[in-house]
Design a protein around this motif. Structure first.
Motif, PDB file in Angstrom:
ATOM      1  N   LEU A  36       0.858  -1.186   0.000  1.00  0.00           N
ATOM      2  CA  LEU A  36       0.000   0.000   0.000  1.00  0.00           C
ATOM      3  C   LEU A  36       0.896   1.238   0.000  1.00  0.00           C
ATOM      4  CD1 LEU A  36      -2.686  -1.113   2.632  1.00  0.00           C
ATOM      5  CD2 LEU A  36      -2.752  -1.343   0.146  1.00  0.00           C
ATOM      6  N   PRO A  37       0.854   2.052  -1.041  1.00  0.00           N
ATOM      7  CA  PRO A  37       1.864   3.100  -1.219  1.00  0.00           C
ATOM      8  C   PRO A  37       1.595   4.398  -0.468  1.00  0.00           C
ATOM      9  CG  PRO A  37       0.389   3.081  -3.093  1.00  0.00           C
ATOM     10  CD  PRO A  37      -0.054   1.952  -2.198  1.00  0.00           C
ATOM     11  N   TRP A  38       0.448   4.519   0.193  1.00  0.00           N
ATOM     12  CA  TRP A  38       0.055   5.804   0.760  1.00  0.00           C
ATOM     13  C   TRP A  38       0.535   5.963   2.203  1.00  0.00           C
ATOM     14  CZ3 TRP A  38      -3.613   2.279  -1.214  1.00  0.00           C
ATOM     15  CH2 TRP A  38      -3.912   2.471  -2.572  1.00  0.00           C
ATOM     16  N   ASP A  39       0.848   7.199   2.581  1.00  0.00           N
ATOM     17  CA  ASP A  39       1.242   7.475   3.966  1.00  0.00           C
ATOM     18  C   ASP A  39       0.046   7.370   4.907  1.00  0.00           C
ATOM     19  OD1 ASP A  39       3.905   7.959   3.290  1.00  0.00           O
ATOM     20  OD2 ASP A  39       3.504  10.067   2.834  1.00  0.00           O
ATOM     21  N   VAL A  40      -1.110   7.864   4.448  1.00  0.00           N
ATOM     22  CA  VAL A  40      -2.330   7.840   5.259  1.00  0.00           C
ATOM     23  C   VAL A  40      -3.459   7.254   4.423  1.00  0.00           C
ATOM     24  CG1 VAL A  40      -4.003   9.202   6.578  1.00  0.00           C
ATOM     25  CG2 VAL A  40      -1.594   9.925   6.488  1.00  0.00           C
ATOM     26  N   ILE A  41      -4.142   6.265   4.959  1.00  0.00           N
ATOM     27  CA  ILE A  41      -5.325   5.705   4.306  1.00  0.00           C
ATOM     28  C   ILE A  41      -6.554   6.165   5.082  1.00  0.00           C
ATOM     29  CG2 ILE A  41      -6.577   3.605   3.703  1.00  0.00           C
ATOM     30  CD1 ILE A  41      -3.923   2.201   3.380  1.00  0.00           C
ATOM     31  N   VAL A  42      -7.499   6.802   4.387  1.00  0.00           N
ATOM     32  CA  VAL A  42      -8.741   7.274   5.000  1.00  0.00           C
ATOM     33  C   VAL A  42      -9.846   6.284   4.652  1.00  0.00           C
ATOM     34  CG1 VAL A  42     -10.425   9.144   5.121  1.00  0.00           C
ATOM     35  CG2 VAL A  42      -7.983   9.672   4.806  1.00  0.00           C
ATOM     36  N   PRO A 136      -1.354  18.176  20.016  1.00  0.00           N
ATOM     37  CA  PRO A 136      -1.299  19.021  18.816  1.00  0.00           C
ATOM     38  C   PRO A 136      -2.554  18.948  17.951  1.00  0.00           C
ATOM     39  CG  PRO A 136       0.798  17.916  19.127  1.00  0.00           C
ATOM     40  CD  PRO A 136      -0.123  17.356  20.163  1.00  0.00           C
ATOM     41  N   ILE A 137      -3.237  17.810  17.955  1.00  0.00           N
ATOM     42  CA  ILE A 137      -4.460  17.677  17.161  1.00  0.00           C
ATOM     43  C   ILE A 137      -5.537  18.647  17.627  1.00  0.00           C
ATOM     44  CG2 ILE A 137      -6.404  16.123  16.650  1.00  0.00           C
ATOM     45  CD1 ILE A 137      -4.432  13.817  16.644  1.00  0.00           C
ATOM     46  N   PHE A 221     -10.185  20.633  12.994  1.00  0.00           N
ATOM     47  CA  PHE A 221      -9.889  19.376  13.678  1.00  0.00           C
ATOM     48  C   PHE A 221      -9.471  18.303  12.682  1.00  0.00           C
ATOM     49  CE2 PHE A 221     -11.443  15.290  15.490  1.00  0.00           C
ATOM     50  CZ  PHE A 221     -10.647  15.247  16.629  1.00  0.00           C
ATOM     51  N   MET A 222     -10.233  18.147  11.607  1.00  0.00           N
ATOM     52  CA  MET A 222      -9.917  17.114  10.631  1.00  0.00           C
ATOM     53  C   MET A 222      -8.585  17.398   9.932  1.00  0.00           C
ATOM     54  SD  MET A 222     -12.164  14.878  11.068  1.00  0.00           S
ATOM     55  CE  MET A 222     -11.324  13.852   9.860  1.00  0.00           C
ATOM     56  N   GLN A 223      -8.300  18.653   9.661  1.00  0.00           N
ATOM     57  CA  GLN A 223      -7.008  19.000   9.071  1.00  0.00           C
ATOM     58  C   GLN A 223      -5.870  18.579   9.995  1.00  0.00           C
ATOM     59  OE1 GLN A 223      -8.391  23.284   8.159  1.00  0.00           O
ATOM     60  NE2 GLN A 223      -6.665  22.962   6.783  1.00  0.00           N
ATOM     61  N   GLN A 224      -6.033  18.843  11.280  1.00  0.00           N
ATOM     62  CA  GLN A 224      -4.971  18.536  12.231  1.00  0.00           C
ATOM     63  C   GLN A 224      -4.853  17.037  12.480  1.00  0.00           C
ATOM     64  OE1 GLN A 224      -5.017  22.953  14.314  1.00  0.00           O
ATOM     65  NE2 GLN A 224      -5.811  21.262  15.516  1.00  0.00           N
ATOM     66  N   VAL A 225      -5.968  16.324  12.384  1.00  0.00           N
ATOM     67  CA  VAL A 225      -5.911  14.859  12.461  1.00  0.00           C
ATOM     68  C   VAL A 225      -5.060  14.310  11.318  1.00  0.00           C
ATOM     69  CG1 VAL A 225      -7.262  12.747  12.162  1.00  0.00           C
ATOM     70  CG2 VAL A 225      -8.079  14.524  13.713  1.00  0.00           C
ATOM     71  N   PHE A 231       2.467  12.599  10.190  1.00  0.00           N
ATOM     72  CA  PHE A 231       3.677  12.923  10.957  1.00  0.00           C
ATOM     73  C   PHE A 231       4.158  14.343  10.661  1.00  0.00           C
ATOM     74  CE2 PHE A 231       3.495   8.344  10.977  1.00  0.00           C
ATOM     75  CZ  PHE A 231       3.975   7.972  12.223  1.00  0.00           C
ATOM     76  N   ALA A 232       3.186  15.239  10.360  1.00  0.00           N
ATOM     77  CA  ALA A 232       3.526  16.633  10.086  1.00  0.00           C
ATOM     78  C   ALA A 232       3.442  17.493  11.339  1.00  0.00           C
ATOM     79  CB  ALA A 232       2.606  17.199   9.005  1.00  0.00           C
ATOM     80  N   ILE A 233       2.783  16.987  12.387  1.00  0.00           N
ATOM     81  CA  ILE A 233       2.740  17.677  13.679  1.00  0.00           C
ATOM     82  C   ILE A 233       2.968  16.646  14.780  1.00  0.00           C
ATOM     83  CG2 ILE A 233       1.226  19.536  12.946  1.00  0.00           C
ATOM     84  CD1 ILE A 233      -1.105  18.073  14.253  1.00  0.00           C
TER      85      ILE A 233
END
Length: 233
Positions: A36-42, A136-137, A221-225, A231-233
């Motif tokens: 799975l090539p993605w950093d985050v799977i939603v 941070p979230i 909130f969703m942006q910060q999640v 791993f940006a915050i």
């Protein structure tokens, strides 16, 4: 995320792209034998049970240091709770078969007839959430609006990120009344877990959906999640 309707996630997708995230919409069946090539799977409220191979692929994704965002729903729609918990329980997050209800901390909705406002309707399962962990979230988050979502049970290594007020309860039979077998108190509605990778679970898919994401501080909130999962915050 490609669905432009009220229950789609295109508004969130647009904001994430503006924030320099690269998005890929999985529109067809993906060969899970591949990495799975993605950093985050939603995963916005899956309605079908994961296959054994899909579950193993997601678990391997998390073990590899990548992330998953899972958006659940109230009750046990489509019998989803047990199979989603197969993914989340090893990380200390257990989705509950209830609907969070609060007769004190909730929003109201205008009642109109022919363009005339007749009054306001109480919606106790549209809950105001103001209890947040110091994380941070939740930076600069004052209030979330939680639309008919479930509660989450949290144990180590997971931790609660957002919780309801003490007057809320987990409504199992969906009658909006507190019964003897239902839990009242501060209920977790968003939880995070970090081992090799990061898992974030919210018990309501509407919190990120087009028709609801502008309510309260849901969008921030969703942006910060997503930023935390990346791993940006």
């Amino acid at each position: 995320m490609a669905n432009p309707e009220a229950d789609g996630l295109t508004s969130l997708a647009s904001v994430l792209e503006e924030g320099n995230h690269t998005l890929e919409i999985i529109k067809s069946e993906y060969d899970i034998t591949r990495h799975l090539p993605w950093d985050v799977i939603v995963i916005p409220f899956p309605k079908e049970r994961f296959s054994v191979e899909e579950m193993m692929s997601l678990q391997a994704h998390l073990r590899s240091g990548k992330s998953v965002l899972l958006l659940a729903e109230w009750g046990d729609l489509f019998g989803h709770v047990d199979y989603l918990n197969e993914l989340t329980k090893p990380f200390g997050i257990e989705i509950q078969k209830d609907r969070v209800t609060d007769h004190q901390e909730h929003i109201t909705q205008k009642v109109e007839l022919g363009g005339v406002i007749l009054g306001e309707e109480e919606i106790p399962h549209y809950v105001r959430v103001t209890n947040f962990a110091n994380h941070p979230i939740t930076s600069e988050i004052e209030e979330l609006i939680y639309f008919s979502g479930c509660s989450l049970r949290v144990s180590e290594p997971a931790f609660s990120v957002a919780a309801t007020s003490a007057s809320s309860f987990g409504d199992i039979d969906l009658n909006s009344e507190l019964d003897d077998d239902e839990v009242q108190g501060e209920l977790t509605i968003a939880a995070a877990s970090e081992m090799s990778g990061r898992l974030f679970v919210i018990g309501d898919s509407n919190i990120a959906a087009n028709g609801y994401i502008e309510q309260g501080d849901n969008l921030i909130f969703m942006q910060q999640v997503i930023n935390w999962l990346a791993f940006a915050i």
